[in-house]
Design a protein around this motif. Structure first.
Motif, PDB file in Angstrom:
ATOM      1  N   THR A   1      -2.889  -4.427   4.338  1.00  0.00           N
ATOM      2  CA  THR A   1      -1.462  -4.232   4.604  1.00  0.00           C
ATOM      3  C   THR A   1      -0.581  -4.781   3.490  1.00  0.00           C
ATOM      4  OG1 THR A   1      -1.353  -6.283   5.887  1.00  0.00           O
ATOM      5  CG2 THR A   1      -1.791  -4.251   7.104  1.00  0.00           C
ATOM      6  N   GLY A   2      -1.207  -5.276   2.424  1.00  0.00           N
ATOM      7  CA  GLY A   2      -0.458  -5.844   1.311  1.00  0.00           C
ATOM      8  C   GLY A   2      -0.257  -7.333   1.494  1.00  0.00           C
ATOM      9  N   GLY A   3       0.604  -7.907   0.652  1.00  0.00           N
ATOM     10  CA  GLY A   3       0.883  -9.337   0.763  1.00  0.00           C
ATOM     11  C   GLY A   3       1.359  -9.904  -0.558  1.00  0.00           C
TER      12      GLY A   3
ATOM     13  N   GLU B   1      -6.732   3.816 -12.496  1.00  0.00           N
ATOM     14  CA  GLU B   1      -8.006   3.407 -11.894  1.00  0.00           C
ATOM     15  C   GLU B   1      -8.310   1.921 -12.057  1.00  0.00           C
ATOM     16  OE1 GLU B   1     -11.124   5.903 -13.372  1.00  0.00           O
ATOM     17  OE2 GLU B   1      -9.998   7.728 -12.935  1.00  0.00           O
ATOM     18  N   LYS B   2      -7.782   1.295 -13.102  1.00  0.00           N
ATOM     19  CA  LYS B   2      -8.108  -0.104 -13.369  1.00  0.00           C
ATOM     20  C   LYS B   2      -7.014  -1.070 -12.908  1.00  0.00           C
ATOM     21  CE  LYS B   2     -11.047   1.022 -17.283  1.00  0.00           C
ATOM     22  NZ  LYS B   2     -11.291   0.847 -18.710  1.00  0.00           N
ATOM     23  N   SER B   3      -6.174  -0.629 -11.997  1.00  0.00           N
ATOM     24  CA  SER B   3      -5.074  -1.465 -11.527  1.00  0.00           C
ATOM     25  C   SER B   3      -5.597  -2.702 -10.791  1.00  0.00           C
ATOM     26  CB  SER B   3      -4.167  -0.683 -10.580  1.00  0.00           C
ATOM     27  OG  SER B   3      -3.201  -1.541 -10.022  1.00  0.00           O
ATOM     28  N   PRO B   4      -5.092  -3.886 -11.145  1.00  0.00           N
ATOM     29  CA  PRO B   4      -5.490  -5.093 -10.411  1.00  0.00           C
ATOM     30  C   PRO B   4      -4.973  -5.074  -8.970  1.00  0.00           C
ATOM     31  CG  PRO B   4      -3.720  -5.601 -11.950  1.00  0.00           C
ATOM     32  CD  PRO B   4      -4.137  -4.185 -12.215  1.00  0.00           C
ATOM     33  N   ILE B   5      -3.984  -4.240  -8.708  1.00  0.00           N
ATOM     34  CA  ILE B   5      -3.423  -4.166  -7.356  1.00  0.00           C
ATOM     35  C   ILE B   5      -4.365  -3.419  -6.409  1.00  0.00           C
ATOM     36  CG2 ILE B   5      -1.411  -3.424  -5.987  1.00  0.00           C
ATOM     37  CD1 ILE B   5      -0.971  -5.784  -8.007  1.00  0.00           C
ATOM     38  N   THR B   6      -5.162  -2.491  -6.948  1.00  0.00           N
ATOM     39  CA  THR B   6      -6.122  -1.765  -6.117  1.00  0.00           C
ATOM     40  C   THR B   6      -7.098  -2.727  -5.461  1.00  0.00           C
ATOM     41  OG1 THR B   6      -5.931   0.202  -7.500  1.00  0.00           O
ATOM     42  CG2 THR B   6      -7.895   0.039  -6.101  1.00  0.00           C
ATOM     43  N   SER B   7      -7.699  -3.628  -6.243  1.00  0.00           N
ATOM     44  CA  SER B   7      -8.668  -4.565  -5.670  1.00  0.00           C
ATOM     45  C   SER B   7      -7.980  -5.539  -4.711  1.00  0.00           C
ATOM     46  CB  SER B   7      -9.427  -5.321  -6.766  1.00  0.00           C
ATOM     47  OG  SER B   7      -8.540  -6.073  -7.558  1.00  0.00           O
ATOM     48  N   PHE B   8      -6.744  -5.924  -5.021  1.00  0.00           N
ATOM     49  CA  PHE B   8      -5.999  -6.798  -4.119  1.00  0.00           C
ATOM     50  C   PHE B   8      -5.804  -6.117  -2.767  1.00  0.00           C
ATOM     51  CE2 PHE B   8      -2.207  -8.492  -2.153  1.00  0.00           C
ATOM     52  CZ  PHE B   8      -2.333  -9.863  -2.321  1.00  0.00           C
ATOM     53  N   LEU B   9      -5.391  -4.828  -2.796  1.00  0.00           N
ATOM     54  CA  LEU B   9      -5.145  -4.101  -1.552  1.00  0.00           C
ATOM     55  C   LEU B   9      -6.435  -3.789  -0.793  1.00  0.00           C
ATOM     56  CD1 LEU B   9      -2.241  -1.726  -2.660  1.00  0.00           C
ATOM     57  CD2 LEU B   9      -2.099  -3.678  -1.091  1.00  0.00           C
ATOM     58  N   GLN B  10      -7.569  -3.703  -1.503  1.00  0.00           N
ATOM     59  CA  GLN B  10      -8.840  -3.510  -0.801  1.00  0.00           C
ATOM     60  C   GLN B  10      -9.166  -4.735   0.057  1.00  0.00           C
ATOM     61  OE1 GLN B  10     -11.435  -2.560  -4.070  1.00  0.00           O
ATOM     62  NE2 GLN B  10     -10.974  -0.375  -3.970  1.00  0.00           N
TER      63      GLN B  10
ATOM     64  N   PRO C   1       0.814  -1.222   0.000  1.00  0.00           N
ATOM     65  CA  PRO C   1       0.000   0.000   0.000  1.00  0.00           C
ATOM     66  C   PRO C   1       0.848   1.272   0.000  1.00  0.00           C
ATOM     67  CG  PRO C   1      -0.027  -1.017   2.172  1.00  0.00           C
ATOM     68  CD  PRO C   1       0.726  -1.943   1.266  1.00  0.00           C
ATOM     69  N   ASP C   2       2.077   1.203   0.504  1.00  0.00           N
ATOM     70  CA  ASP C   2       2.968   2.363   0.558  1.00  0.00           C
ATOM     71  C   ASP C   2       4.310   1.950  -0.051  1.00  0.00           C
ATOM     72  OD1 ASP C   2       4.832   4.351   1.289  1.00  0.00           O
ATOM     73  OD2 ASP C   2       3.693   4.845   3.108  1.00  0.00           O
TER      74      ASP C   2
ATOM     75  N   LEU D   1       8.076  -5.384  -5.829  1.00  0.00           N
ATOM     76  CA  LEU D   1       7.099  -4.623  -5.060  1.00  0.00           C
ATOM     77  C   LEU D   1       6.131  -3.992  -6.049  1.00  0.00           C
ATOM     78  CD1 LEU D   1       9.537  -2.887  -2.539  1.00  0.00           C
ATOM     79  CD2 LEU D   1       8.425  -5.128  -2.343  1.00  0.00           C
ATOM     80  N   LEU D   2       4.841  -4.208  -5.836  1.00  0.00           N
ATOM     81  CA  LEU D   2       3.798  -3.701  -6.740  1.00  0.00           C
ATOM     82  C   LEU D   2       2.934  -2.677  -6.025  1.00  0.00           C
ATOM     83  CD1 LEU D   2       2.535  -7.105  -8.185  1.00  0.00           C
ATOM     84  CD2 LEU D   2       4.038  -5.470  -9.324  1.00  0.00           C
ATOM     85  N   HIS D   3       2.635  -1.598  -6.727  1.00  0.00           N
ATOM     86  CA  HIS D   3       1.753  -0.555  -6.199  1.00  0.00           C
ATOM     87  C   HIS D   3       0.822  -0.133  -7.334  1.00  0.00           C
ATOM     88  CE1 HIS D   3       0.620   2.526  -3.347  1.00  0.00           C
ATOM     89  NE2 HIS D   3       0.693   3.424  -4.326  1.00  0.00           N
ATOM     90  N   PRO D   4      -0.448   0.191  -7.008  1.00  0.00           N
ATOM     91  CA  PRO D   4      -1.415   0.530  -8.066  1.00  0.00           C
ATOM     92  C   PRO D   4      -1.006   1.727  -8.912  1.00  0.00           C
ATOM     93  CG  PRO D   4      -2.513   0.289  -5.939  1.00  0.00           C
ATOM     94  CD  PRO D   4      -1.042   0.242  -5.679  1.00  0.00           C
TER      95      PRO D   4
END
Length: 173
Positions: free
Chosen positions: A114-116, A101-110, A53-54, A95-98
């Protein structure tokens, strides 16, 4: 004593005979003809990807706290991510960060605040042959054609439901 010596000789003879039989079986053509040969093969683990997330905080952890070599941030708009690679002795962490708007990482982080771990990436020597064979084996591929990944090489992703809950990325070696 004599009885122990005779028993030892018999056991050694049996062991030598068994070893010869195993060698003959392993080298026989009929044995190897029953094993299907693949047109492609897996290579080494290229990286393990972690959604964060950060991104700055994660970079600092690996660089400043753990002392790893950490790359600059690279934007990959086609994949909807910012990436940073952490060099390890035998592989890398990504390390992946969104991004966007259509980033697959956004839904993962929702789902994982804390990430993973997001995915693993394994190299293959022939990505097109791998795709063809995996499709025949009913493994779903998340795109019709490979996309160019973070290393500038073709990549595909395999559906996690077909890979025991793990999102698997295959990258052309």
């Amino acid at each position: 004593n004599q009885a122990t010596l005779e028993l030892s000789v018999r056991l050694l003879t049996r062991l030598q005979t068994s070893t010869l039989m195993i060698r003959n079986l392993a080298s026989s053509h009929s044995f190897s003809q029953n094993i299907p040969s693949s047109l492609w093969k897996l290579g080494r683990l290229n990286h393990v990807a972690i959604a964060v997330p950060d991104l700055e905080k994660a970079q600092s952890l690996y660089k400043d706290v753990l002392g790893a070599q950490v790359s600059e941030t690279v934007a990959l708009p086609e994949h909807g991510v910012y990436t940073v690679f952490v060099e390890l002795g035998n592989t890398k962490l990504e390390l992946l960060h969104p991004l966007g708007e259509k980033s697959p990482i956004t839904s993962f982080l929702q789902k994982n605040k804390t990430g993973g771990m997001h995915h693993i990436c394994i190299e293959v020597d022939d990505i097109k042959a791998a795709m063809a064979e995996l499709k025949k084996k009913k493994i779903r591929i998340l795109s019709e054609e490979p996309k160019i990944g973070a290393h500038g090489k073709p990549v595909i992703f395999l559906h996690p439901k077909d890979c025991h809950g793990v999102l698997v990325e295959l990258e052309q070696a």
